[in-house]
Motif scaffolding. Structure first.
Motif, PDB file in Angstrom:
ATOM      1  N   SER A  31     -13.785  57.160 101.506  1.00 56.68           N
ATOM      2  CA  SER A  31     -14.572  57.470 101.998  1.00 56.68           C
ATOM      3  C   SER A  31     -14.381  57.801 103.657  1.00 56.68           C
ATOM      4  N   TYR A  32     -13.511  56.929 104.158  1.00 57.22           N
ATOM      5  CA  TYR A  32     -13.013  57.691 106.103  1.00 57.22           C
ATOM      6  C   TYR A  32     -12.735  59.081 105.793  1.00 57.22           C
ATOM      7  N   ALA A  33     -13.104  59.086 107.225  1.00 57.57           N
ATOM      8  CA  ALA A  33     -12.468  59.842 107.654  1.00 57.57           C
ATOM      9  C   ALA A  33     -11.754  59.383 108.463  1.00 57.57           C
ATOM     10  N   MET A  34     -10.542  60.354 108.719  1.00 64.17           N
ATOM     11  CA  MET A  34      -9.168  59.271 109.834  1.00 64.17           C
ATOM     12  C   MET A  34      -8.179  60.301 110.544  1.00 64.17           C
ATOM     13  N   GLY A  35      -8.550  59.558 111.486  1.00 60.17           N
ATOM     14  CA  GLY A  35      -7.039  60.551 112.516  1.00 60.17           C
ATOM     15  C   GLY A  35      -5.784  59.901 113.671  1.00 60.17           C
ATOM     16  N   TRP A  36      -5.054  60.110 114.104  1.00 61.43           N
ATOM     17  CA  TRP A  36      -4.425  60.166 114.805  1.00 61.43           C
ATOM     18  C   TRP A  36      -4.929  60.442 116.702  1.00 61.43           C
ATOM     19  N   ILE A  51      -7.958  63.827 108.881  1.00 62.19           N
ATOM     20  CA  ILE A  51      -8.012  64.665 107.937  1.00 62.19           C
ATOM     21  C   ILE A  51      -9.102  63.241 107.154  1.00 62.19           C
ATOM     22  N   SER A  52      -9.695  64.156 106.276  1.00 60.96           N
ATOM     23  CA  SER A  52     -11.428  64.122 105.767  1.00 60.96           C
ATOM     24  C   SER A  52     -11.461  65.228 104.329  1.00 60.96           C
ATOM     25  N   ARG A  53     -12.229  64.487 103.679  1.00 60.46           N
ATOM     26  CA  ARG A  53     -12.081  65.097 102.166  1.00 60.46           C
ATOM     27  C   ARG A  53     -12.736  66.776 102.431  1.00 60.46           C
ATOM     28  N   SER A  54     -13.015  66.817 103.943  1.00 60.76           N
ATOM     29  CA  SER A  54     -13.324  68.409 104.208  1.00 60.76           C
ATOM     30  C   SER A  54     -12.294  68.927 104.815  1.00 60.76           C
ATOM     31  N   ILE A  68      -0.958  65.723 108.462  1.00 64.06           N
ATOM     32  CA  ILE A  68      -1.422  64.578 107.690  1.00 64.06           C
ATOM     33  C   ILE A  68      -1.521  64.707 106.869  1.00 64.06           C
ATOM     34  N   SER A  69      -1.011  63.768 106.131  1.00 63.61           N
ATOM     35  CA  SER A  69      -1.714  63.135 104.522  1.00 63.61           C
ATOM     36  C   SER A  69      -2.125  62.190 104.115  1.00 63.61           C
ATOM     37  N   ARG A  70      -2.804  61.800 103.098  1.00 61.38           N
ATOM     38  CA  ARG A  70      -3.120  60.661 102.837  1.00 61.38           C
ATOM     39  C   ARG A  70      -2.848  60.275 101.178  1.00 61.38           C
ATOM     40  N   ASP A  71      -2.544  58.767 100.781  1.00 58.28           N
ATOM     41  CA  ASP A  71      -3.141  58.427  99.374  1.00 58.28           C
ATOM     42  C   ASP A  71      -3.957  57.324  99.510  1.00 58.28           C
ATOM     43  N   ASN A  72      -5.077  57.910  98.777  1.00 50.92           N
ATOM     44  CA  ASN A  72      -6.426  57.311  99.206  1.00 50.92           C
ATOM     45  C   ASN A  72      -5.797  55.714  97.576  1.00 50.92           C
ATOM     46  N   ALA A  73      -5.269  56.014  96.579  1.00 51.13           N
ATOM     47  CA  ALA A  73      -4.706  54.824  96.056  1.00 51.13           C
ATOM     48  C   ALA A  73      -3.999  54.030  96.369  1.00 51.13           C
ATOM     49  N   ARG A  98     -16.679  56.171 109.779  1.00 49.70           N
ATOM     50  CA  ARG A  98     -17.660  56.081 108.039  1.00 49.70           C
ATOM     51  C   ARG A  98     -18.163  57.463 108.754  1.00 49.70           C
ATOM     52  N   THR A  99     -17.434  58.479 108.296  1.00 48.99           N
ATOM     53  CA  THR A  99     -17.959  60.308 106.971  1.00 48.99           C
ATOM     54  C   THR A  99     -17.016  60.596 106.980  1.00 48.99           C
ATOM     55  N   LEU A 100     -17.585  61.561 105.854  1.00 48.92           N
ATOM     56  CA  LEU A 100     -16.601  62.511 105.221  1.00 48.92           C
ATOM     57  C   LEU A 100     -16.230  63.277 106.237  1.00 48.92           C
ATOM     58  N   TRP A 101     -16.613  63.456 107.087  1.00 44.83           N
ATOM     59  CA  TRP A 101     -16.382  65.019 108.080  1.00 44.83           C
ATOM     60  C   TRP A 101     -15.093  64.404 109.362  1.00 44.83           C
ATOM     61  N   ILE A 102     -14.610  65.343 109.666  1.00 46.17           N
ATOM     62  CA  ILE A 102     -14.123  65.572 110.516  1.00 46.17           C
ATOM     63  C   ILE A 102     -14.045  64.558 111.355  1.00 46.17           C
TER      64      ILE A 102
END
Length: 122
Positions: A31-36, A51-54, A68-73, A98-102
């Motif tokens: 549920s977190y947006a992640m950034g570098w 990267i985020s769900r959007s 960028i990529s993510r492995d939520n598992a 703490r957001t779903l947005w970029i």
């Protein structure tokens, strides 16, 4: 509380590749947006990619070279860096918001890792 730990930095020649990883604690990673971000000596912290769900969003300076990529598992976000240039030399920091947005502004992120050094030699 989220803890972030980066790894994968190092010394590489221009044109080479590196893959950074950022491992996060916590059960709500997806549920977190992640950034570098990156910060070179004497320079301000610079947005690289998020990267985020959007979706994803790249800085122009890395578009077409970084992915960028993510492995939520695995609670992990990755940064594949190809065709590296000396100008990419910096400490690379992972951040979570703490957001779903970029998010592209450093003040929009809530948690930060300690960073990993990337040095690209010419």
């Amino acid at each position: 509380q989220v803890q972030l730990v980066e790894s994968g930095g190092g010394l590489v020649q221009a044109g080479g590749s590196l893959r950074l990883s950022c491992a996060a604690s916590g059960r709500t990673f997806s549920s977190y947006a992640m950034g570098w971000f990156r910060q070179a000596p004497g320079k301000e912290r610079e947005f690289v990619v998020a990267i985020s769900r959007s979706g994803t969003y790249y800085a122009d300076s890395v578009k077409g070279r970084f992915t960028i990529s993510r492995d939520n598992a695995k609670n992990t976000v990755y940064l594949q860096m190809n065709s590296l240039k000396p100008a990419d030399t910096a400490v690379y920091l992972c951040a979570a918001a703490r957001t779903l947005w970029i998010k592209t502004g450093e003040y929009e992120y809530d948690y930060w890792g300690q960073g990993t050094q990337v040095t690209v030699s010419s």
